[in-house]
Design a protein around this motif. Structure first.
Motif, short mmCIF file in Angstrom:
data_model
loop_
_atom_site.label_atom_id
_atom_site.label_comp_id
_atom_site.label_asym_id
_atom_site.label_seq_id
_atom_site.Cartn_x
_atom_site.Cartn_y
_atom_site.Cartn_z
N ARG A 3 27.11 50.43 25.83
CA ARG A 3 26.74 49.70 26.14
C ARG A 3 27.10 48.52 27.18
N VAL A 4 27.91 47.85 26.54
CA VAL A 4 27.85 46.26 27.61
C VAL A 4 29.14 47.24 28.97
N LEU A 5 29.56 47.55 28.23
CA LEU A 5 30.91 47.35 29.38
C LEU A 5 30.72 48.30 30.82
N PRO A 6 29.48 49.47 31.06
CA PRO A 6 28.95 49.37 32.76
C PRO A 6 28.51 47.31 32.72
N TRP A 7 27.80 46.46 31.95
CA TRP A 7 27.29 45.12 32.43
C TRP A 7 28.60 44.95 33.19
N LEU A 8 29.88 44.68 32.19
CA LEU A 8 31.10 44.03 32.09
C LEU A 8 32.21 44.48 33.62
N ILE A 9 31.93 45.80 33.47
CA ILE A 9 32.21 46.33 34.88
C ILE A 9 31.98 45.81 36.60
N VAL A 10 30.20 45.32 35.41
CA VAL A 10 29.37 45.00 36.97
C VAL A 10 30.03 43.37 37.68
N LEU A 11 30.15 42.53 36.30
CA LEU A 11 29.79 41.72 36.20
C LEU A 11 31.55 41.27 36.94
N VAL A 12 32.00 41.45 36.68
CA VAL A 12 34.17 41.46 36.66
C VAL A 12 33.65 42.16 38.44
N ALA A 13 33.43 42.62 38.79
CA ALA A 13 33.46 43.38 40.72
C ALA A 13 32.80 42.43 41.18
N TRP A 14 31.33 42.19 40.60
CA TRP A 14 30.52 41.32 41.08
C TRP A 14 31.58 39.80 41.60
N LEU A 15 31.96 39.22 40.61
CA LEU A 15 32.77 37.94 40.52
C LEU A 15 33.50 37.92 41.87
N TYR A 16 34.65 39.40 41.75
CA TYR A 16 35.87 39.30 41.95
C TYR A 16 35.45 39.62 43.92
N GLY A 17 34.45 40.14 43.94
CA GLY A 17 33.96 40.05 45.24
C GLY A 17 33.59 39.31 45.83
N MET A 18 32.74 38.51 44.91
CA MET A 18 32.03 36.81 45.68
C MET A 18 33.44 36.15 46.37
#
Length: 87
Positions: A3-18
């Motif tokens: 359950r945590v993995l999709p949120w972690l992927i979104v968080l990492v992609a968001w930080l990388y994008g920023m």
């Protein structure tokens, strides 16, 4: 963990994008929008980051060539002719 993995992927992609948006060249940003506006769009975690990577991120470019390789030194000792002569 599943359950945590999709949120972690979104968080990492968001930080990388920023970070990518913040460090990108102001003149290379695509989409006809300024870099500041792209940064504000990229604040939106999933949608803004996806828009940045698809429409705003500068395309990969090669570094400009100077025309002469004068002053350029070999990187490794086995590529250096002077070093090899001394062996």
């Amino acid at each position: 963990m599943v359950r945590v993995l999709p949120w972690l992927i979104v968080l990492v992609a968001w930080l990388y994008g920023m970070v990518d948006c913040a460090l990108s060249d102001r003149n290379g940003v695509r989409g006809g929008i300024s870099k500041t506006v792209w940064f504000l769009i990229a604040v939106l975690p999933a949608v803004g980051t996806a828009l940045w990577f698809i429409y705003g991120r500068p395309r990969g470019t090669t570094p400009p060539r100077t025309g002469s390789d004068k002053g350029r030194r070999p990187v490794a000792p086995d590529d250096d002719p002077d070093f090899l002569r001394g062996l």
